[in-house]
Write a protein that holds these residues in place. Structure first.
Motif, short mmCIF file in Angstrom:
data_model
loop_
_atom_site.label_atom_id
_atom_site.label_comp_id
_atom_site.label_asym_id
_atom_site.label_seq_id
_atom_site.Cartn_x
_atom_site.Cartn_y
_atom_site.Cartn_z
N VAL A 177 -34.19 39.16 3.62
CA VAL A 177 -32.77 39.28 3.94
C VAL A 177 -32.59 40.62 4.64
O VAL A 177 -33.04 41.65 4.13
CB VAL A 177 -31.89 39.23 2.68
CG1 VAL A 177 -30.41 39.39 3.03
CG2 VAL A 177 -32.13 37.96 1.88
N VAL A 178 -31.95 40.61 5.81
CA VAL A 178 -31.73 41.85 6.55
C VAL A 178 -30.24 42.00 6.83
O VAL A 178 -29.55 41.04 7.15
CB VAL A 178 -32.52 41.84 7.89
CG1 VAL A 178 -32.30 43.14 8.64
CG2 VAL A 178 -34.01 41.63 7.63
N SER A 179 -29.78 43.24 6.71
CA SER A 179 -28.37 43.57 6.94
C SER A 179 -28.30 44.74 7.91
O SER A 179 -29.19 45.59 7.94
CB SER A 179 -27.72 43.95 5.61
OG SER A 179 -26.40 44.41 5.81
N ALA A 180 -27.24 44.78 8.69
CA ALA A 180 -26.93 45.92 9.56
C ALA A 180 -25.42 46.05 9.62
O ALA A 180 -24.70 45.06 9.47
CB ALA A 180 -27.51 45.71 10.96
N SER A 197 -36.06 37.06 14.18
CA SER A 197 -36.82 36.24 15.14
C SER A 197 -38.04 35.63 14.49
O SER A 197 -38.38 34.47 14.74
CB SER A 197 -37.27 37.08 16.33
OG SER A 197 -36.17 37.68 16.95
N SER A 198 -38.73 36.43 13.67
CA SER A 198 -39.91 35.92 12.98
C SER A 198 -40.24 36.80 11.80
O SER A 198 -39.86 37.97 11.74
CB SER A 198 -41.12 35.85 13.93
OG SER A 198 -41.54 37.16 14.27
N ALA A 224 -22.65 43.43 11.34
CA ALA A 224 -23.27 42.12 11.63
C ALA A 224 -23.50 41.39 10.31
O ALA A 224 -23.80 42.01 9.29
CB ALA A 224 -24.58 42.30 12.37
N ALA A 225 -23.38 40.08 10.36
CA ALA A 225 -23.66 39.27 9.18
C ALA A 225 -25.14 39.38 8.81
O ALA A 225 -25.98 39.57 9.69
CB ALA A 225 -23.28 37.81 9.44
N THR A 226 -25.43 39.25 7.54
CA THR A 226 -26.82 39.29 7.10
C THR A 226 -27.58 38.10 7.68
O THR A 226 -27.01 37.05 7.97
CB THR A 226 -26.95 39.28 5.57
OG1 THR A 226 -26.32 38.11 5.06
CG2 THR A 226 -26.35 40.51 4.94
N ALA A 227 -28.88 38.29 7.82
CA ALA A 227 -29.77 37.23 8.31
C ALA A 227 -30.84 37.01 7.25
O ALA A 227 -31.31 37.97 6.61
CB ALA A 227 -30.41 37.63 9.63
N ALA A 263 -39.51 40.71 12.69
CA ALA A 263 -39.00 40.92 14.05
C ALA A 263 -37.51 40.63 14.05
O ALA A 263 -37.06 39.55 13.65
CB ALA A 263 -39.72 40.01 15.03
N LEU A 264 -36.72 41.62 14.51
CA LEU A 264 -35.27 41.53 14.49
C LEU A 264 -34.71 41.52 15.90
O LEU A 264 -35.21 42.22 16.77
CB LEU A 264 -34.70 42.74 13.72
CG LEU A 264 -35.20 42.86 12.29
CD1 LEU A 264 -34.84 44.21 11.70
CD2 LEU A 264 -34.64 41.73 11.44
N ARG A 265 -33.67 40.73 16.09
CA ARG A 265 -33.04 40.62 17.40
C ARG A 265 -31.55 40.87 17.25
O ARG A 265 -30.91 40.36 16.33
CB ARG A 265 -33.29 39.25 17.98
CG ARG A 265 -32.64 39.03 19.33
CD ARG A 265 -33.30 37.91 20.11
NE ARG A 265 -32.58 37.60 21.30
CZ ARG A 265 -32.44 38.40 22.35
NH1 ARG A 265 -32.97 39.58 22.34
NH2 ARG A 265 -31.76 38.02 23.41
#
Length: 146
Positions: free
Chosen positions: A121-124, A20-21, A127-130, A43-45
Motif C-alpha cells: 500500500v502506497v500513499s502520497a 506500476s509493478s 493522491a489516493a492510496t494505491a 515502481a510508482l507512477r
C-alpha cells in the motif's frame, strides 16, 4: 521492526498515484540488465500534474502455507518525490544506494521457504492510496549469481 496495523491515514480521492509493478523475485538492474539479489521493488507512477511528496509505504508478507503474516511501514525521505507525469522506483534491500531503503533481514520474506502473498500500500500527499498484491514463489530470497 514489524508493525501490527497500517498507520497510513489518507482520505484523498485523487487518482494520481499508481503502483506500476511490484517485484519480489527475479530482480534486474535496469542500468546493467543483470540479475541482482531478490528484494521488494515498488515502481510508482504519478499520472497527475503536480509532484507527489510525503510518500509512505506499508507492506505485508503472508506465508500462504502457515498463514503467518508480517507487516512493515516506512515513511520515505522528503527527497523521494514522484515527478508529475513521471515515475520512481523504491527498493527495499539494505544496499544504502539512492532510492534503496532498509528492511528486516530476518523477515518472513527471507526466512520462509513457502510461497508468499505480498501486499503493498502506497500513499502520497494529495493522491489516493494505491494497493497491489503479488505472489512470491516458494524458496527464500535468492542472491544473484548463486
Amino acid at each position: 521492526l514489524p508493525v501490527k496495523t497500517n498507520p497510513i491515514n489518507n482520505t484523498s480521492t485523487v487518482k494520481a498515484l499508481e503502483i506500476s509493478s511490484v517485484l519480489v523475485e527475479n530482480n534486474v538492474d535496469p542500468k546493467t540488465n543483470k540479475a541482482v539479489d531478490d528484494h521488494l521493488e515498488v515502481a510508482l507512477r504519478n499520472t497527475g500534474t503536480t509532484d507527489l511528496t510525503g510518500v509512505e509505504v506499508f507492506y505485508t508478507f503472508t506465508d500462504t502455507k502457515t498463514n503467518d503474516t508480517e507487516s512493515y511501514y516506512l515513511k520515505l525521505p522528503s527527497t523521494f518525490t514522484i515527478p508529475a507525469n513521471g515515475q520512481r522506483i523504491a527498493h527495499f534491500d539494505n544496499t544504502g544506494a539512492t532510492d534503496h531503503f532498509p528492511v528486516n533481514k530476518y523477515s518472513l520474506y527471507t526466512t520462509s521457504q513457502n510461497p508468499q502473498k505480498v501486499t503493498v500500500v502506497v500513499s502520497a500527499k494529495g493522491a489516493a492510496t494505491a494497493t497491489k498484491t503479488v505472489k512470491k514463489d516458494a524458496g527464500g530470497a535468492e542472491v544473484a549469481g548463486e
